[in-house]
Design an enzyme around this catalytic site. Structure first.
Site, short mmCIF file in Angstrom:
data_model
loop_
_atom_site.label_atom_id
_atom_site.label_comp_id
_atom_site.label_asym_id
_atom_site.label_seq_id
_atom_site.Cartn_x
_atom_site.Cartn_y
_atom_site.Cartn_z
N ASP A 197 50.37 23.86 10.59
CA ASP A 197 51.79 23.96 10.91
C ASP A 197 52.12 25.38 11.37
OD1 ASP A 197 54.54 23.20 10.99
OD2 ASP A 197 54.83 24.19 9.05
N ASP B 29 52.81 26.91 15.56
CA ASP B 29 54.02 27.59 16.04
C ASP B 29 53.65 28.94 16.66
OD1 ASP B 29 55.74 25.57 15.05
OD2 ASP B 29 57.24 27.05 14.45
C1 IPM Z 1 56.45 20.14 12.15
C2 IPM Z 1 57.53 20.48 11.15
C3 IPM Z 1 57.41 19.59 9.92
C4 IPM Z 1 56.11 19.96 9.23
C5 IPM Z 1 58.57 19.62 8.92
C6 IPM Z 1 59.91 19.46 9.56
C7 IPM Z 1 58.38 18.55 7.88
O1 IPM Z 1 57.52 21.84 10.84
O2 IPM Z 1 56.38 18.98 12.57
O3 IPM Z 1 55.70 21.04 12.56
O4 IPM Z 1 56.05 20.91 8.46
O5 IPM Z 1 55.13 19.26 9.47
MN MN Z 2 56.21 23.00 12.15
#
Ligand code: IPM
Ligand code: MN
Ligand code: NAD
Length: 357
Positions: free
Chosen positions: A248, A252
């Site tokens: 995660d 990003d």
């Molecule tokens: C993602 C988001 C989700 C995650 C959240 C909103 C549950 O950050 O899809 O990357 O952490 O997986």
């Molecule tokens: Mn995320």
């Protein structure tokens, strides 16, 4: 071909970007003669407001009854103080778990037209970025038990459990090696095996699976180092395989090295290859309702949907090319806009891309 797709717009910019994704899907279907059957359903805050449940049964049914699912995003300040099981995010985690979508594939590709939009130094970007993060999605610290907030010796404690079984690691590792075979034949496994037992198991299992793929190079990185290497030498990665939380965070980070979070798509697959497709970004409450979000991540998620769920590679390529052409003409949403380019809204970007397919 008949394409039966469940659409979950969700919250914030979710409905805005999904509308553009559907616009492009309709343009492609028209061009290639496919019949679209779209079934919309509620998830997240939108579902909470209407049905007091972030993942109504009807939504799960409609997803299972479709060949693929397209999702926008969920969440927002309006629902942030609800109990955890009622938060919009629980709806998203719930549908991932209910469909057993264990593999989240997040390609990170620098589009030539967006080279200037990267936050990295141009000499690093010039070496190209073309990697894919494969994030385990239905286990790890997101789902491990026990979890909760408890009273212990007169004070509160918060608890989550990072847990992986051998089988859970094996299946995602295998997918990573299979993916690498079709690409640059390198897998980077990211863990924290110097500290965490769960990561030691992760690493041991990845090493075992690697024996089945002697032609693939395997590299291990600790997650702190991986976060650094991703900005220092992004060109050297091919397939990154990692656990739910690390994936995660790293994806990003990867998002912004290619220009904007608003451009990165994803596919979440189960063993039957039923797929849920969504941008990697969230509901962006700070820009919601203004028609300024970047719809490219969702539009590229539609391309992944066509390729992975329906085997329509040509249609997927047509969408990718339409995106590159549109960017090539200089059209930019606010997040990737620079002086001298043509600023467009979310819906205009969708219109231009749909016109180019
Ligand atoms: C993602 C988001 C989700 C995650 C959240 C909103 C549950 O950050 O899809 O990357 O952490 O997986
Ligand atoms: Mn995320
Ligand atoms: P976010 O991804 O929504 O936004 C982070 C930043 O990126 C914001 O500045 C936002 O404006 C920008 N951004 C995101 N997508 C963009 C786009 N398409 N075009 C232009 N700019 C874009 O993350 P956050 O602010 O941490 O979270 C907001 C809400 O979204 C929270 O409720 C969170 O739980 C939820 N969330 C949902 C998902 C999902 O549904 N898959 C993913 C991440 C976060």
């Amino acid at each position: 071909m008949e394409l039966k797709i469940c659409v979950l717009p969700g919250d914030g910019i979710g409905p805005e970007v999904v509308r553009e994704g559907i616009k492009v899907l309709q343009a492609i279907s028209k061009k290639y003669g496919h019949k679209l059957i779209l079934e919309e359903a509620l998830i997240g805050g939108a579902a909470l407001d209407k049905e007091a449940d972030p993942l109504p049964e009807d939504t799960v049914f409609k997803c299972k009854d479709s060949q693929a699912v397209l999702l926008g995003a969920v969440g927002g300040p309006k629902w942030d103080n609800l109990p955890r099981n009622l938060r919009p995010e629980s709806g998203l985690l719930g549908i991932r778990k209910k469909l057993d979508l264990f593999a989240n594939i997040r390609p990170v590709k620098l589009l030539p037209a967006l080279q200037q939009a990267s936050v990295l130094r141009q000499d690093i970007v010039a070496k190209g970025i073309d990697l894919v993060v494969i994030r385990e999605l239905t286990s790890g610290i997101y789902f491990g038990e026990p979890k909760g907030i408890f009273e212990e010796k007169g004070e509160k404690i918060g608890l989550n459990t990072m847990r992986y079984t051998e089988k859970e690691v094996q299946r995602v590792a295998r997918l990573a090696f299979e993916t690498a075979l079709r690409r640059k034949k390198k897998v980077t496994s990211v863990d924290k095996a110097n500290v965490l037992e769960v990561s030691q198991l992760w690493r041991d299992v990845v090493c075992e699976v690697a024996k089945e793929y002697p032609e693939v190079e395997l590299e291990h990185l600790y997650v702190d180092n991986a976060a650094m290497q991703l900005v220092a030498r992004p060109y050297s990665f091919d397939v990154i395989v990692t656990s739910n939380l690390f994936g995660d965070i790293l994806s990003d980070e990867a998002g912004v090295i290619t220009g904007s979070l608003g451009t990165l798509p994803s596919a979440s697959l189960n063993e039957q290859k039923l797929g849920l497709y969504e941008p990697i970004h969230g509901s962006a409450p700070d820009i919601a309702g203004k028609d300024i979000a970047n719809p490219i991540a969702t539009i590229l998620s539609v391309a992944m949907l066509l390729e992975y769920s329906f085997g329509l590679k040509e249609e997927a390529n047509a969408i990718e090319q339409a995106v590159e052409k549109t960017l090539g003409f200089g059209y930019r949403t606010l997040d990737i806009f620079r002086e001298g380019q043509k600023k467009v809204t979310c819906s205009q970007m969708g219109d231009f891309i749909a016109m180019q397919v």
